[in-house]
Design a protein around this motif. Structure first.
Motif, PDB file in Angstrom:
ATOM      1  N   ALA A   1       0.816  -1.220   0.000  1.00  0.00           N
ATOM      2  CA  ALA A   1       0.000   0.000   0.000  1.00  0.00           C
ATOM      3  C   ALA A   1       0.852   1.276   0.000  1.00  0.00           C
ATOM      4  O   ALA A   1       0.623   2.162  -0.826  1.00  0.00           O
ATOM      5  CB  ALA A   1      -0.984  -0.017   1.165  1.00  0.00           C
ATOM      6  N   PRO A   2       1.854   1.403   0.852  1.00  0.00           N
ATOM      7  CA  PRO A   2       2.696   2.613   0.790  1.00  0.00           C
ATOM      8  C   PRO A   2       3.476   2.719  -0.525  1.00  0.00           C
ATOM      9  O   PRO A   2       3.688   3.820  -1.036  1.00  0.00           O
ATOM     10  CB  PRO A   2       3.654   2.456   1.970  1.00  0.00           C
ATOM     11  N   ALA A   3       3.897   1.590  -1.075  1.00  0.00           N
ATOM     12  CA  ALA A   3       4.628   1.624  -2.344  1.00  0.00           C
ATOM     13  C   ALA A   3       3.726   2.138  -3.468  1.00  0.00           C
ATOM     14  O   ALA A   3       4.140   2.972  -4.281  1.00  0.00           O
ATOM     15  CB  ALA A   3       5.164   0.229  -2.693  1.00  0.00           C
ATOM     16  N   LEU A   4       2.483   1.679  -3.494  1.00  0.00           N
ATOM     17  CA  LEU A   4       1.534   2.165  -4.495  1.00  0.00           C
ATOM     18  C   LEU A   4       1.258   3.656  -4.308  1.00  0.00           C
ATOM     19  O   LEU A   4       1.188   4.407  -5.277  1.00  0.00           O
ATOM     20  CB  LEU A   4       0.233   1.365  -4.421  1.00  0.00           C
ATOM     21  N   ALA A   5       1.103   4.088  -3.052  1.00  0.00           N
ATOM     22  CA  ALA A   5       0.869   5.511  -2.769  1.00  0.00           C
ATOM     23  C   ALA A   5       2.059   6.352  -3.224  1.00  0.00           C
ATOM     24  O   ALA A   5       1.890   7.444  -3.771  1.00  0.00           O
ATOM     25  CB  ALA A   5       0.595   5.713  -1.283  1.00  0.00           C
ATOM     26  N   ALA A   6       3.277   5.837  -3.028  1.00  0.00           N
ATOM     27  CA  ALA A   6       4.483   6.558  -3.451  1.00  0.00           C
ATOM     28  C   ALA A   6       4.537   6.707  -4.970  1.00  0.00           C
ATOM     29  O   ALA A   6       5.152   7.644  -5.486  1.00  0.00           O
ATOM     30  CB  ALA A   6       5.727   5.838  -2.946  1.00  0.00           C
ATOM     31  N   CYS A   7       3.876   5.812  -5.680  1.00  0.00           N
ATOM     32  CA  CYS A   7       3.818   5.873  -7.143  1.00  0.00           C
ATOM     33  C   CYS A   7       2.667   6.744  -7.640  1.00  0.00           C
ATOM     34  O   CYS A   7       2.422   6.821  -8.845  1.00  0.00           O
ATOM     35  CB  CYS A   7       3.674   4.467  -7.717  1.00  0.00           C
ATOM     36  N   GLY A   8       1.960   7.393  -6.718  1.00  0.00           N
ATOM     37  CA  GLY A   8       0.885   8.292  -7.108  1.00  0.00           C
ATOM     38  C   GLY A   8      -0.510   7.682  -7.088  1.00  0.00           C
ATOM     39  O   GLY A   8      -1.480   8.352  -7.432  1.00  0.00           O
ATOM     40  N   CYS A   9      -0.608   6.432  -6.708  1.00  0.00           N
ATOM     41  CA  CYS A   9      -1.920   5.780  -6.654  1.00  0.00           C
ATOM     42  C   CYS A   9      -2.679   6.187  -5.393  1.00  0.00           C
ATOM     43  O   CYS A   9      -2.083   6.555  -4.385  1.00  0.00           O
ATOM     44  CB  CYS A   9      -1.754   4.261  -6.653  1.00  0.00           C
ATOM     45  N   LYS A  10      -3.986   6.112  -5.468  1.00  0.00           N
ATOM     46  CA  LYS A  10      -4.852   6.289  -4.306  1.00  0.00           C
ATOM     47  C   LYS A  10      -5.235   4.886  -3.855  1.00  0.00           C
ATOM     48  O   LYS A  10      -5.701   4.076  -4.667  1.00  0.00           O
ATOM     49  CB  LYS A  10      -6.114   7.082  -4.665  1.00  0.00           C
ATOM     50  N   VAL A  11      -5.026   4.582  -2.591  1.00  0.00           N
ATOM     51  CA  VAL A  11      -5.203   3.221  -2.090  1.00  0.00           C
ATOM     52  C   VAL A  11      -6.204   3.216  -0.925  1.00  0.00           C
ATOM     53  O   VAL A  11      -5.820   3.270   0.230  1.00  0.00           O
ATOM     54  CB  VAL A  11      -3.861   2.615  -1.618  1.00  0.00           C
ATOM     55  N   PRO A  12      -7.500   3.157  -1.226  1.00  0.00           N
ATOM     56  CA  PRO A  12      -8.478   3.096  -0.128  1.00  0.00           C
ATOM     57  C   PRO A  12      -8.544   1.686   0.437  1.00  0.00           C
ATOM     58  O   PRO A  12      -8.939   0.754  -0.246  1.00  0.00           O
ATOM     59  CB  PRO A  12      -9.791   3.483  -0.803  1.00  0.00           C
ATOM     60  N   MET A  13      -8.102   1.512   1.654  1.00  0.00           N
ATOM     61  CA  MET A  13      -8.102   0.182   2.273  1.00  0.00           C
ATOM     62  C   MET A  13      -8.993   0.177   3.506  1.00  0.00           C
ATOM     63  O   MET A  13      -8.879   1.043   4.357  1.00  0.00           O
ATOM     64  CB  MET A  13      -6.686  -0.215   2.695  1.00  0.00           C
ATOM     65  N   ILE A  14      -9.839  -0.800   3.569  1.00  0.00           N
ATOM     66  CA  ILE A  14     -10.594  -1.066   4.781  1.00  0.00           C
ATOM     67  C   ILE A  14      -9.839  -2.198   5.457  1.00  0.00           C
ATOM     68  O   ILE A  14      -9.580  -3.234   4.846  1.00  0.00           O
ATOM     69  CB  ILE A  14     -12.044  -1.514   4.470  1.00  0.00           C
ATOM     70  N   SER A  15      -9.472  -2.002   6.678  1.00  0.00           N
ATOM     71  CA  SER A  15      -8.604  -2.964   7.335  1.00  0.00           C
ATOM     72  C   SER A  15      -9.267  -3.546   8.570  1.00  0.00           C
ATOM     73  O   SER A  15     -10.052  -2.879   9.237  1.00  0.00           O
ATOM     74  CB  SER A  15      -7.298  -2.260   7.719  1.00  0.00           C
ATOM     75  N   GLY A  16      -8.924  -4.776   8.874  1.00  0.00           N
ATOM     76  CA  GLY A  16      -9.526  -5.470  10.002  1.00  0.00           C
ATOM     77  C   GLY A  16      -8.703  -5.398  11.271  1.00  0.00           C
ATOM     78  O   GLY A  16      -7.551  -5.015  11.273  1.00  0.00           O
ATOM     79  N   ARG A  17      -9.350  -5.790  12.337  1.00  0.00           N
ATOM     80  CA  ARG A  17      -8.722  -5.859  13.654  1.00  0.00           C
ATOM     81  C   ARG A  17      -8.791  -7.275  14.173  1.00  0.00           C
ATOM     82  O   ARG A  17      -9.680  -8.034  13.816  1.00  0.00           O
ATOM     83  CB  ARG A  17      -9.473  -4.982  14.643  1.00  0.00           C
ATOM     84  N   GLY A  18      -7.877  -7.586  15.070  1.00  0.00           N
ATOM     85  CA  GLY A  18      -7.941  -8.801  15.853  1.00  0.00           C
ATOM     86  C   GLY A  18      -8.142 -10.070  15.055  1.00  0.00           C
ATOM     87  O   GLY A  18      -8.940 -10.914  15.420  1.00  0.00           O
ATOM     88  N   LEU A  19      -7.444 -10.197  13.955  1.00  0.00           N
ATOM     89  CA  LEU A  19      -7.577 -11.390  13.134  1.00  0.00           C
ATOM     90  C   LEU A  19      -6.648 -12.475  13.675  1.00  0.00           C
ATOM     91  O   LEU A  19      -5.452 -12.447  13.439  1.00  0.00           O
ATOM     92  CB  LEU A  19      -7.236 -11.067  11.674  1.00  0.00           C
ATOM     93  N   ALA A  20      -7.217 -13.387  14.404  1.00  0.00           N
ATOM     94  CA  ALA A  20      -6.481 -14.511  14.996  1.00  0.00           C
ATOM     95  C   ALA A  20      -5.342 -14.011  15.879  1.00  0.00           C
ATOM     96  O   ALA A  20      -5.395 -12.906  16.410  1.00  0.00           O
ATOM     97  CB  ALA A  20      -5.991 -15.452  13.905  1.00  0.00           C
ATOM     98  N   HIS A  21      -4.316 -14.801  15.992  1.00  0.00           N
ATOM     99  CA  HIS A  21      -3.228 -14.476  16.916  1.00  0.00           C
ATOM    100  C   HIS A  21      -2.284 -13.417  16.369  1.00  0.00           C
ATOM    101  O   HIS A  21      -1.517 -12.831  17.122  1.00  0.00           O
ATOM    102  CB  HIS A  21      -2.451 -15.748  17.273  1.00  0.00           C
ATOM    103  N   THR A  22      -2.333 -13.140  15.078  1.00  0.00           N
ATOM    104  CA  THR A  22      -1.403 -12.171  14.493  1.00  0.00           C
ATOM    105  C   THR A  22      -1.923 -10.738  14.572  1.00  0.00           C
ATOM    106  O   THR A  22      -1.162  -9.802  14.388  1.00  0.00           O
ATOM    107  CB  THR A  22      -1.120 -12.493  13.014  1.00  0.00           C
ATOM    108  N   GLY A  23      -3.215 -10.564  14.830  1.00  0.00           N
ATOM    109  CA  GLY A  23      -3.798  -9.226  14.795  1.00  0.00           C
ATOM    110  C   GLY A  23      -3.991  -8.792  13.353  1.00  0.00           C
ATOM    111  O   GLY A  23      -3.455  -9.386  12.431  1.00  0.00           O
ATOM    112  N   GLY A  24      -4.791  -7.742  13.176  1.00  0.00           N
ATOM    113  CA  GLY A  24      -5.027  -7.207  11.845  1.00  0.00           C
ATOM    114  C   GLY A  24      -4.033  -6.116  11.515  1.00  0.00           C
ATOM    115  O   GLY A  24      -3.209  -5.720  12.344  1.00  0.00           O
ATOM    116  N   THR A  25      -4.108  -5.622  10.292  1.00  0.00           N
ATOM    117  CA  THR A  25      -3.201  -4.557   9.861  1.00  0.00           C
ATOM    118  C   THR A  25      -3.301  -3.344  10.768  1.00  0.00           C
ATOM    119  O   THR A  25      -2.283  -2.763  11.154  1.00  0.00           O
ATOM    120  CB  THR A  25      -3.511  -4.165   8.395  1.00  0.00           C
ATOM    121  N   LEU A  26      -4.536  -2.963  11.143  1.00  0.00           N
ATOM    122  CA  LEU A  26      -4.690  -1.806  12.028  1.00  0.00           C
ATOM    123  C   LEU A  26      -4.021  -2.030  13.377  1.00  0.00           C
ATOM    124  O   LEU A  26      -3.416  -1.118  13.940  1.00  0.00           O
ATOM    125  CB  LEU A  26      -6.171  -1.488  12.246  1.00  0.00           C
ATOM    126  N   ASP A  27      -4.124  -3.241  13.911  1.00  0.00           N
ATOM    127  CA  ASP A  27      -3.479  -3.542  15.192  1.00  0.00           C
ATOM    128  C   ASP A  27      -1.968  -3.337  15.086  1.00  0.00           C
ATOM    129  O   ASP A  27      -1.341  -2.789  15.991  1.00  0.00           O
ATOM    130  CB  ASP A  27      -3.775  -4.992  15.609  1.00  0.00           C
TER     131      ASP A  27
END
Length: 150
Positions: free
Chosen positions: A98-124
């Motif tokens: 996502a940051p790499a795409l943004a650095a290339c000028g793209c708009k990256v709308p991401m909906i991200s989850g929380r508390g996904l199993a033992h690893t946590g979500g991206t937001l966590d």
């Protein structure tokens, strides 16, 4: 008069919900008129009995418009890209791509989850960075190239 209990019973017994009943269900959830245990009962009935294509269409469209629907500027049309996954152990792609795409000028709308199993979500994971704010207003989202929403 529609009744939450009647909807649960209807779906539990294998009935097909009408568009009006599905919209009532969504509205009951979003306005908190439905108790968590009733939501769980309805979801269990749906899981056990399934849904017809028409029910799925109405439910999906109703969920889509149940919150704030964001409109993007016309100038973003060719810049919008999506990164979506089912998650899983490691969660390595979102945090790099996502940051790499943004650095290339793209708009990256991401909906991200929380508390996904033992690893946590991206937001966590992102919230573990001191000062990183995952709570973005609609105006903040429109002003940036990369945005993560809960």
């Amino acid at each position: 008069m529609l009744s939450i209990v009647d909807l649960i019973r209807k779906k539990r017994d294998g009935g097909q919900l009408t568009d009006e009943e599905i919209k009532f269900f969504i509205e009951s959830v979003t306005t908190k008129r439905m108790q968590d245990c009733q939501i769980g009962a309805m979801l269990m009935a749906i899981w056990q009995r399934g849904m017809e294509a028409a029910e799925i269409r109405t439910l999906t469209r109703g969920m889509m418009v149940s919150g704030e629907v964001m409109r993007w500027p016309d100038g973003w049309k060719r810049l919008m890209v999506d990164k979506h996954s089912t998650g899983g152990v490691g969660d390595k792609v979102s945090l790099v791509l996502a940051p790499a795409l943004a650095a290339c000028g793209c708009k990256v709308p991401m909906i991200s989850g929380r508390g996904l199993a033992h690893t946590g979500g991206t937001l966590d994971k992102l919230e573990s960075i001191p000062g990183f704010n995952v709570q973005q207003s609609a105006d903040q989202v429109r002003r940036t190239r990369l945005f993560l929403q809960m």
